[in-house]
Design a protein around this motif. Structure first.
Motif, PDB file in Angstrom:
ATOM      1  N   TRP A 148       0.829  -1.206   0.000  1.00 38.01           N
ATOM      2  CA  TRP A 148       0.000   0.000   0.000  1.00 38.01           C
ATOM      3  C   TRP A 148       0.864   1.256   0.000  1.00 38.01           C
ATOM      4  O   TRP A 148       0.574   2.213  -0.712  1.00 38.01           O
ATOM      5  N   THR A 149       1.905   1.243   0.819  1.00 45.38           N
ATOM      6  CA  THR A 149       2.786   2.409   0.885  1.00 45.38           C
ATOM      7  C   THR A 149       3.358   2.720  -0.492  1.00 45.38           C
ATOM      8  O   THR A 149       3.408   3.882  -0.918  1.00 45.38           O
ATOM      9  N   GLU A 150       3.775   1.691  -1.192  1.00 47.86           N
ATOM     10  CA  GLU A 150       4.336   1.883  -2.528  1.00 47.86           C
ATOM     11  C   GLU A 150       3.257   2.197  -3.553  1.00 47.86           C
ATOM     12  O   GLU A 150       3.381   3.144  -4.348  1.00 47.86           O
ATOM     13  N   GLY A 151       2.190   1.427  -3.552  1.00 48.42           N
ATOM     14  CA  GLY A 151       1.172   1.544  -4.590  1.00 48.42           C
ATOM     15  C   GLY A 151       0.452   2.874  -4.602  1.00 48.42           C
ATOM     16  O   GLY A 151       0.208   3.457  -5.667  1.00 48.42           O
ATOM     17  N   LEU A 152       0.112   3.405  -3.426  1.00 48.88           N
ATOM     18  CA  LEU A 152      -0.621   4.664  -3.380  1.00 48.88           C
ATOM     19  C   LEU A 152       0.246   5.851  -3.779  1.00 48.88           C
ATOM     20  O   LEU A 152      -0.273   6.890  -4.203  1.00 48.88           O
ATOM     21  N   GLN A 153       1.559   5.708  -3.676  1.00 49.16           N
ATOM     22  CA  GLN A 153       2.442   6.785  -4.124  1.00 49.16           C
ATOM     23  C   GLN A 153       2.508   6.862  -5.655  1.00 49.16           C
ATOM     24  O   GLN A 153       3.041   7.826  -6.206  1.00 49.16           O
ATOM     25  N   LEU A 154       1.948   5.865  -6.319  1.00 47.93           N
ATOM     26  CA  LEU A 154       1.859   5.890  -7.779  1.00 47.93           C
ATOM     27  C   LEU A 154       0.560   6.553  -8.252  1.00 47.93           C
ATOM     28  O   LEU A 154       0.380   6.778  -9.440  1.00 47.93           O
ATOM     29  N   MET A 155      -0.343   6.851  -7.306  1.00 49.40           N
ATOM     30  CA  MET A 155      -1.644   7.400  -7.653  1.00 49.40           C
ATOM     31  C   MET A 155      -1.691   8.907  -7.430  1.00 49.40           C
ATOM     32  O   MET A 155      -0.809   9.494  -6.811  1.00 49.40           O
ATOM     33  N   LYS A 156      -2.754   9.516  -7.947  1.00 49.99           N
ATOM     34  CA  LYS A 156      -3.038  10.930  -7.724  1.00 49.99           C
ATOM     35  C   LYS A 156      -4.453  11.037  -7.162  1.00 49.99           C
ATOM     36  O   LYS A 156      -5.278  10.140  -7.359  1.00 49.99           O
ATOM     37  N   ALA A 157      -4.733  12.142  -6.475  1.00 52.74           N
ATOM     38  CA  ALA A 157      -6.046  12.338  -5.856  1.00 52.74           C
ATOM     39  C   ALA A 157      -7.154  12.216  -6.895  1.00 52.74           C
ATOM     40  O   ALA A 157      -7.048  12.759  -7.999  1.00 52.74           O
ATOM     41  N   GLY A 158      -8.203  11.504  -6.551  1.00 53.86           N
ATOM     42  CA  GLY A 158      -9.317  11.284  -7.464  1.00 53.86           C
ATOM     43  C   GLY A 158      -9.133  10.061  -8.335  1.00 53.86           C
ATOM     44  O   GLY A 158     -10.053   9.652  -9.044  1.00 53.86           O
ATOM     45  N   GLY A 159      -7.955   9.451  -8.293  1.00 53.14           N
ATOM     46  CA  GLY A 159      -7.683   8.289  -9.118  1.00 53.14           C
ATOM     47  C   GLY A 159      -8.117   6.989  -8.456  1.00 53.14           C
ATOM     48  O   GLY A 159      -8.351   6.922  -7.249  1.00 53.14           O
ATOM     49  N   LYS A 160      -8.230   5.968  -9.276  1.00 54.63           N
ATOM     50  CA  LYS A 160      -8.592   4.638  -8.793  1.00 54.63           C
ATOM     51  C   LYS A 160      -7.670   3.635  -9.456  1.00 54.63           C
ATOM     52  O   LYS A 160      -7.389   3.737 -10.659  1.00 54.63           O
ATOM     53  N   ALA A 161      -7.188   2.667  -8.674  1.00 50.93           N
ATOM     54  CA  ALA A 161      -6.236   1.697  -9.221  1.00 50.93           C
ATOM     55  C   ALA A 161      -6.492   0.315  -8.637  1.00 50.93           C
ATOM     56  O   ALA A 161      -7.123   0.159  -7.584  1.00 50.93           O
ATOM     57  N   ARG A 162      -5.973  -0.658  -9.339  1.00 54.82           N
ATOM     58  CA  ARG A 162      -6.009  -2.047  -8.875  1.00 54.82           C
ATOM     59  C   ARG A 162      -4.588  -2.450  -8.546  1.00 54.82           C
ATOM     60  O   ARG A 162      -3.696  -2.388  -9.398  1.00 54.82           O
ATOM     61  N   LEU A 163      -4.378  -2.847  -7.299  1.00 54.39           N
ATOM     62  CA  LEU A 163      -3.055  -3.243  -6.831  1.00 54.39           C
ATOM     63  C   LEU A 163      -3.054  -4.739  -6.541  1.00 54.39           C
ATOM     64  O   LEU A 163      -3.951  -5.239  -5.850  1.00 54.39           O
ATOM     65  N   VAL A 164      -2.065  -5.440  -7.061  1.00 55.82           N
ATOM     66  CA  VAL A 164      -1.888  -6.858  -6.731  1.00 55.82           C
ATOM     67  C   VAL A 164      -0.592  -6.962  -5.941  1.00 55.82           C
ATOM     68  O   VAL A 164       0.484  -6.628  -6.441  1.00 55.82           O
TER      69      VAL A 164
END
Length: 241
Positions: free
Chosen positions: A190-206
């Protein structure tokens, strides 16, 4: 005729006490056992409760030996085992049981690890999936705007977590409210994956197991070495002061 455990126990007592008159004893034992007195009902109830507890830990049990031990306690007879022998017997049983459980846990752990590796290998082939150096797989579902959070920031998110077989184990959506937390206070994926996102974005992390809960798992919900799948919606970033 197949006797119940109760009938077998009663048969042993009757045969020991009746001497040569065994045929009569067997005939009496094979009659249906009934509970007529409060003492019989109490004894039978305690037997059921004890049996259920024992069966949960001991799959195969010598019921005759158990009966004889209980009889020796109530009759005041000398036990067949000394206290130190009882202690040694129970210790050996507990060690064997622990070894059995550890072997089963290791089997489950290895199986989960292999399934996760296979899942990650297939998922990596999908269009839009990016695999980072750590092994995290990131797929953008909705683009966000602005800056990405830093590890020291606090974020507000909606998320759904599931196993690779699709079983949901946690969801802020089902609770009806998002959650906030410092990004450096959660599992590494989570620490790594959310740093790849921007506010308002949605992502799928495995997340491979080593970026999630590893060989220890998490309670009953997440087994050892489970690969986890998260759909995360980054609602808000609150920079660290």
């Amino acid at each position: 005729m197949k006797k119940t455990l109760v009938a077998v126990a009663v048969a042993s007592i009757v045969l020991v006490g009746c001497g040569p008159d065994k045929e009569k004893a067997v005939a009496e034992v094979e009659k249906p056992y009934t509970l007529e007195t409060d003492q019989q009902k109490l004894g039978y109830s305690l037997g059921l409760m004890l049996g259920e507890r024992l069966k949960a830990d001991v799959e195969e049990l010598d019921v005759d030996a158990l009966r004889r031990a209980v009889e020796s306690v109530y009759s005041g007879d000398e036990p067949l085992l000394k206290p130190e022998e009882v202690e040694a017997t129970m210790m050996a049983f507990q060690q064997a049981k622990m070894a059995e459980q550890q072997a089963e846990f290791a089997k489950i752990s290895d199986g989960n690890l292999k399934k996760g590796q296979d899942y990650l290998a297939e998922n990596a082939k999908k269009e839009g999936v990016v695999t980072t150096e750590s092994g995290l797989q990131y797929e953008e579902l909705t683009a966000g705007e602005g800056d990405s959070p830093k590890a020291e920031d606090t974020v507000k998110v909606h998320y759904r977590g599931s196993l690779i077989d699709g079983t949901d184990f946690d969801s802020s959506y089902s609770r009806g409210e998002p959650v906030s937390f410092p990004l450096n206070g959660v599992i590494p994926g989570w620490t790594e994956g959310l740093q790849l996102m921007k506010a308002g974005g949605k992502a799928r992390l495995v997340l491979p197991a080593d970026l999630a809960y590893g060989p220890g798992g998490m309670g009953d919900a997440i087994g050892p070495n489970e690969t986890l799948v998260f759909e995360v919606e980054l609602l808000e970033i609150n920079p660290a002061e």
